[in-house]
Scaffold this motif. Structure first.
Motif: not given
Length: 129
Positions: A1-9
């Motif tokens: 699963m891919q996540f955005p490139d930020d702290d939450n991701g």
């Protein structure tokens, strides 16, 4: 699963890599910090009286030297839902001169056998510890 490139991701990616099942509801702790104890207590009272479905805990964080209101919500740790809740809580905390200080999930969750309390265990003939 891919996540955005930020702290939450990045946090979600790390959780996934550590083996946490992100499709299941988990206890997610959101941290709100306040300089003034009265502001933190007022925020706690307001949240307690709200329709928020979660557990609340107010402590003094020695490391930050701030009052920390922990809002524990049982939810599926889905990126958009986490960002929306964190944004809402940051806005809420701002009304009391506080701010969001992120979120986290304890590795041990209800039903986790790996960390079972050994005091509840009675040894039998087949135990090897």
């Amino acid at each position: 699963m891919q996540f955005p490139d930020d702290d939450n991701g990045q946090m979600l990616a790390a959780m996934q890599e550590s083996g946490i099942d992100l499709s299941q509801a988990l206890d997610v702790d959101f941290f709100l910090v306040f300089e003034d104890k009265r502001d933190a207590e007022s925020a706690l009272e307001d949240l307690s009286a709200s329709e928020l479905n979660g557990e609340l805990e107010l402590t003094f964080n020695e490391e930050l030297e701030k009052w920390e209101l922990i809002v524990c919500l049982n939810m599926v740790p889905e990126y958009d839902a986490l960002v929306a809740k964190e944004t809402w809580l940051n806005t809420f905390a701002g009304e009391f001169d506080g701010q969001s200080d992120g979120w986290g999930v304890m590795q041990h969750q209800h039903g986790d056998d790996e960390f079972s309390d050994e005091d509840d265990h009675e040894c039998g003939d087949h135990c090897h510890h």
